[in-house]
Design a protein around this motif. Sequence first.
Motif, PDB file in Angstrom:
ATOM      1  N   ILE A  91      36.029  34.870  47.864  1.00 30.92           N
ATOM      2  CA  ILE A  91      35.523  34.834  46.495  1.00 30.92           C
ATOM      3  C   ILE A  91      34.428  33.781  46.455  1.00 30.92           C
ATOM      4  O   ILE A  91      34.662  32.621  46.807  1.00 30.92           O
ATOM      5  CB  ILE A  91      36.630  34.511  45.492  1.00 30.92           C
ATOM      6  CG1 ILE A  91      37.700  35.608  45.512  1.00 30.92           C
ATOM      7  CG2 ILE A  91      36.051  34.369  44.083  1.00 30.92           C
ATOM      8  CD1 ILE A  91      38.900  35.329  44.633  1.00 30.92           C
ATOM      9  N   HIS A 151      43.622  42.627  45.891  1.00 30.61           N
ATOM     10  CA  HIS A 151      42.621  41.572  45.800  1.00 30.61           C
ATOM     11  C   HIS A 151      41.699  41.783  44.591  1.00 30.61           C
ATOM     12  O   HIS A 151      41.319  40.815  43.923  1.00 30.61           O
ATOM     13  CB  HIS A 151      41.786  41.521  47.088  1.00 30.61           C
ATOM     14  CG  HIS A 151      42.502  40.918  48.248  1.00 30.61           C
ATOM     15  ND1 HIS A 151      42.472  39.573  48.532  1.00 30.61           N
ATOM     16  CD2 HIS A 151      43.309  41.472  49.200  1.00 30.61           C
ATOM     17  CE1 HIS A 151      43.202  39.321  49.608  1.00 30.61           C
ATOM     18  NE2 HIS A 151      43.715  40.467  50.034  1.00 30.61           N
ATOM     19  N   SER A 189      40.354  38.167  51.762  1.00 27.08           N
ATOM     20  CA  SER A 189      39.141  38.356  50.986  1.00 27.08           C
ATOM     21  C   SER A 189      38.478  37.003  50.779  1.00 27.08           C
ATOM     22  O   SER A 189      39.101  35.956  50.978  1.00 27.08           O
ATOM     23  CB  SER A 189      39.434  38.999  49.623  1.00 27.08           C
ATOM     24  OG  SER A 189      40.177  38.114  48.797  1.00 27.08           O
ATOM     25  N   PHE A 235      41.053  39.332  41.376  1.00 25.47           N
ATOM     26  CA  PHE A 235      39.688  38.962  41.011  1.00 25.47           C
ATOM     27  C   PHE A 235      39.450  39.214  39.520  1.00 25.47           C
ATOM     28  O   PHE A 235      38.842  38.391  38.829  1.00 25.47           O
ATOM     29  CB  PHE A 235      38.719  39.768  41.871  1.00 25.47           C
ATOM     30  CG  PHE A 235      37.279  39.398  41.711  1.00 25.47           C
ATOM     31  CD1 PHE A 235      36.837  38.101  41.948  1.00 25.47           C
ATOM     32  CD2 PHE A 235      36.335  40.351  41.347  1.00 25.47           C
ATOM     33  CE1 PHE A 235      35.494  37.757  41.816  1.00 25.47           C
ATOM     34  CE2 PHE A 235      34.989  40.026  41.219  1.00 25.47           C
ATOM     35  CZ  PHE A 235      34.571  38.725  41.453  1.00 25.47           C
ATOM     36  N   LEU A 270      33.479  39.236  45.098  1.00 30.88           N
ATOM     37  CA  LEU A 270      34.685  39.445  45.904  1.00 30.88           C
ATOM     38  C   LEU A 270      34.316  40.352  47.070  1.00 30.88           C
ATOM     39  O   LEU A 270      33.712  41.408  46.869  1.00 30.88           O
ATOM     40  CB  LEU A 270      35.792  40.097  45.072  1.00 30.88           C
ATOM     41  CG  LEU A 270      37.018  40.596  45.849  1.00 30.88           C
ATOM     42  CD1 LEU A 270      37.892  39.419  46.293  1.00 30.88           C
ATOM     43  CD2 LEU A 270      37.839  41.579  45.019  1.00 30.88           C
TER      44      LEU A 270
END
Length: 378
Positions: free
Chosen positions: A106, A205, A104, A209, A194
Amino acid sequence: MSPAEESIDDSAVAEPPPARRSGQLRIGWIMPEFIRELPVDATDMEAVAESLYALATDLMPEHSADDQFRFALGIGAQLEAMADANVIYAGMCFLEVEGRPTASTIVVSQIEHDSEDEASALRTTRELLEHKHPDDDFQTVELPCGPALTRVGGSGFVMAAETSPTGREELISQSEIQVFVPLPDTAEMLIFELASPSPEGWELHSELFAEILKTIDWGTDQEIEDYRTMRQGASAAVEPEDGVKQELYWHSSRLMDAVALQGSMGGGDIASLTCAECWAKGLRSACSARHSWYIGELTSGDLTGALPRVVESFASQGWRTDDEITGERVGLRAGDEAPERSVGHTLTASVDTGAGRFTAEVTSPCTRASAPADSLFG
């Protein structure tokens, strides 16, 4: 854990309303160390290339040089778009889920708004987004730092042919969360985003977050100076959780047993506080609690062996003394070798023979730093 910190100069905002504060707003949030930061603020192209090369070779050690180059090229191509979108932080997160790698990104960006206050900024943002993404899920939430707007939906991007493993342009679909956080008394808003193309890792994930969002905090330089004293008095108004209180009472009870003194008890208050490490990072919300008490009406003979008894008892349980041991004070910290429920707790004990008093403070671990052993924050 290392904080990601940014400073926003409010004086650069075009014609802010008179009620809005001037000076710098110090903003901080905490990222787990395993998230790989991208060089979004680097201006030297050679430094950017070196950073991307190090990232590619570190993340893809078993891949060919061509694969590493394509990966670095693909990340580099995104940096220009991030600069255009006022991105102030970007990181890549790789987690293994049931033996399979998931990924992922961010991203944190900073934008301006022309609303009168934070509430109207959130309303206007929601109206615009609902028109643009009618099928997405929107919610107004309350983060520890204040109100925010969340959007949960999907997005996609085109992977260029030169960076694609197939050598052709590919449309990559991904799940996405955006969180819009207006900065108090400014014309600024942060957007935390995200995005992940890995459906099997989405839940993990997104949980990570959510924990990052809980760490957002801020204050101006002047507020930090003024708030230092004010916070000490105000912290008692923030009620610690019952579980934290119970642990403090339990450790205080063990300390009372170890010191073995008979006298009049006093104090006993539990107060919330911000630990020194969080304060140094610019974080101001309470993250710990302290139980303070004393035993009075004691003689100097009663107090003579008090501190040695404390040290002997707690050292046998894996507690370590600090560097400030004197004949009148001792500090101890529960290290990793201590029982699990004690890890992260600290205590100080002191004696005042003139006043005939033994004083103790037992402090709970920082909730931001003392996560469970299997936590992603480690």
